[in-house]
Write an enzyme that holds these catalytic residues in place. Structure first.
Site, short mmCIF file in Angstrom:
data_model
loop_
_atom_site.label_atom_id
_atom_site.label_comp_id
_atom_site.label_asym_id
_atom_site.label_seq_id
_atom_site.Cartn_x
_atom_site.Cartn_y
_atom_site.Cartn_z
N GLY A 204 0.84 -1.19 0.00
CA GLY A 204 0.00 0.00 0.00
C GLY A 204 0.87 1.24 0.00
O GLY A 204 2.10 1.16 -0.07
N GLY A 205 0.23 2.38 0.10
CA GLY A 205 0.94 3.65 0.12
C GLY A 205 1.47 3.98 1.51
O GLY A 205 1.23 3.26 2.48
N HIS B 259 10.45 2.82 18.18
CA HIS B 259 9.60 1.82 17.53
C HIS B 259 9.70 0.47 18.24
O HIS B 259 8.69 -0.21 18.44
CB HIS B 259 9.95 1.66 16.05
CG HIS B 259 9.43 2.77 15.19
ND1 HIS B 259 8.09 2.95 14.95
CD2 HIS B 259 10.07 3.75 14.53
CE1 HIS B 259 7.93 4.01 14.17
NE2 HIS B 259 9.11 4.51 13.90
N SER C 7 -0.66 3.97 5.11
CA SER C 7 -1.92 3.30 4.78
C SER C 7 -2.32 2.27 5.84
O SER C 7 -3.40 1.70 5.76
CB SER C 7 -1.83 2.63 3.41
OG SER C 7 -0.82 1.63 3.41
N GLY C 8 -1.43 2.01 6.81
CA GLY C 8 -1.74 1.04 7.86
C GLY C 8 -1.07 -0.31 7.67
O GLY C 8 -1.44 -1.28 8.34
#
Length: 172
Positions: free
Chosen positions: A11-12, A52, A15-16
């Site tokens: 995805g972009g 993270h 986008s999750g």
């Protein structure tokens, strides 16, 4: 679930993808592996990596590996590889923007990793959706990324496209 399984989450930007991949991994194993491919370029980025890791929590086994993913034994594990784009960048940079050599090395390393009996969740970007870059090096990298995504998708058991946080099953 078989012992050997490949999922590609694409995805972009924002986008999750990573969130989806991490939730999937945690639904499959209490202690999944997070295989981070990012190269640490400077101290600010190193701090970002540490944040993270802390955000993911203690249930994760964190491994930093810029290029040679297959050197780690993932047998029997659920693994999130985040991300293919940064992984490809490392080869592209080290090979002085040589697309053909980078793609060949990436495919070979992908094949070595995926011989392992593991549940592998690859996260990648669809960078070619945003139009054609005026920069020739960026265009070369976009080609590399697109061809690598196609290679992984062709071998994946499942492909999920993330759109605005919503997963859309493309394959599997």
């Amino acid at each position: 679930m078989s012992d050997k399984h490949i999922v590609l989450v694409t995805g972009g930007q924002r986008s999750g993808k990573s969130g989806y991949a991490q939730k999937l991994a945690l639904s499959l194993a209490p202690n999944p592996v997070y295989l981070a491919t990012s190269r640490v370029w400077d101290e600010e980025f190193r701090q970002r990596v540490l944040r993270h890791q802390a955000d993911r929590g203690p249930e994760w086994t964190n491994i930093e590996e810029e290029k040679y993913l297959s050197r780690h034994d993932m047998t029997g594990r659920v693994v999130v590889i985040d991300c293919v784009t940064l992984w490809g960048t490392n080869f592209f940079f080290d090979n002085e923007s040589n697309v053909e050599r980078s793609l060949q090395e990436l495919k070979e390393e992908f094949d070595r990793l995926t011989k392992q009996e593991a549940f592998l969740i690859f996260v990648t970007n669809e960078i070619g959706l945003g139009g054609v870059s005026p920069d020739p090096v960026q265009r070369k990298f976009t080609d590399l990324q697109g061809w690598l995504n196609q290679y992984i998708a062709s071998r994946a058991d499942e492909v999920v496209l993330m759109i605005s946080g919503i997963p859309m099953k493309v394959k599997g």
